[in-house]
Design a protein around this motif. Sequence first.
Motif, mmCIF file in Angstrom:
data_model
loop_
_atom_site.group_PDB
_atom_site.id
_atom_site.type_symbol
_atom_site.label_atom_id
_atom_site.label_comp_id
_atom_site.label_asym_id
_atom_site.label_seq_id
_atom_site.Cartn_x
_atom_site.Cartn_y
_atom_site.Cartn_z
ATOM 1 N N TYR A 106 -3.452 123.270 -44.061
ATOM 2 C CA TYR A 106 -4.061 123.096 -42.752
ATOM 3 C C TYR A 106 -5.323 123.944 -42.564
ATOM 4 N N HIS A 135 0.182 132.720 -47.689
ATOM 5 C CA HIS A 135 0.196 131.343 -48.201
ATOM 6 C C HIS A 135 0.583 130.312 -47.149
ATOM 7 N N HIS A 136 0.394 130.645 -45.889
ATOM 8 C CA HIS A 136 0.613 129.730 -44.770
ATOM 9 C C HIS A 136 -0.556 129.894 -43.802
ATOM 10 N N THR A 175 3.761 128.462 -37.514
ATOM 11 C CA THR A 175 3.445 128.612 -38.930
ATOM 12 C C THR A 175 3.341 127.226 -39.549
ATOM 13 N N LEU A 176 2.231 126.995 -40.263
ATOM 14 C CA LEU A 176 1.955 125.701 -40.876
ATOM 15 C C LEU A 176 1.752 125.852 -42.376
ATOM 16 N N PRO A 177 1.890 124.766 -43.133
ATOM 17 C CA PRO A 177 1.574 124.830 -44.562
ATOM 18 C C PRO A 177 0.111 125.210 -44.770
ATOM 19 N N ASP A 178 -0.184 125.830 -45.897
ATOM 20 C CA ASP A 178 -1.533 126.352 -46.128
ATOM 21 C C ASP A 178 -2.622 125.285 -46.204
ATOM 22 N N SER A 205 -7.435 129.647 -47.139
ATOM 23 C CA SER A 205 -6.606 130.791 -47.543
ATOM 24 C C SER A 205 -7.346 132.114 -47.407
#
Length: 91
Positions: free
Chosen positions: A35, A60-61, A30-33, A38
């Motif tokens: 990357y 949101h990721h 799981t990465l921050p969005d 959406s």
Amino acid sequence: AAGPFADDVRRASDPSKKPSVQGASGTHITLPDFYGSSKNGMIIPKTKDGRVVFMLPFQHHIIAGTTDTPIQITSRPRSTQAEIDFILNTL
């Protein structure tokens, strides 16, 4: 109904049965969005080892992962640091 342990069930009634199931595991992180998108997923079809890496938006990721690689069957598969590094380096 035995999932990856189907060969164990088959051998319970006939120990001479040859294996018919190959264990496989995919790694997902799981990465921050920021990357990815959406709204859209993405596939990276050409990687250095020939596997596919995918990125999908989720709450949101971004979920990034690989396709399956053969493993020994286990009830608790774990991602290796090498697999996680492969995903991160491919992105």
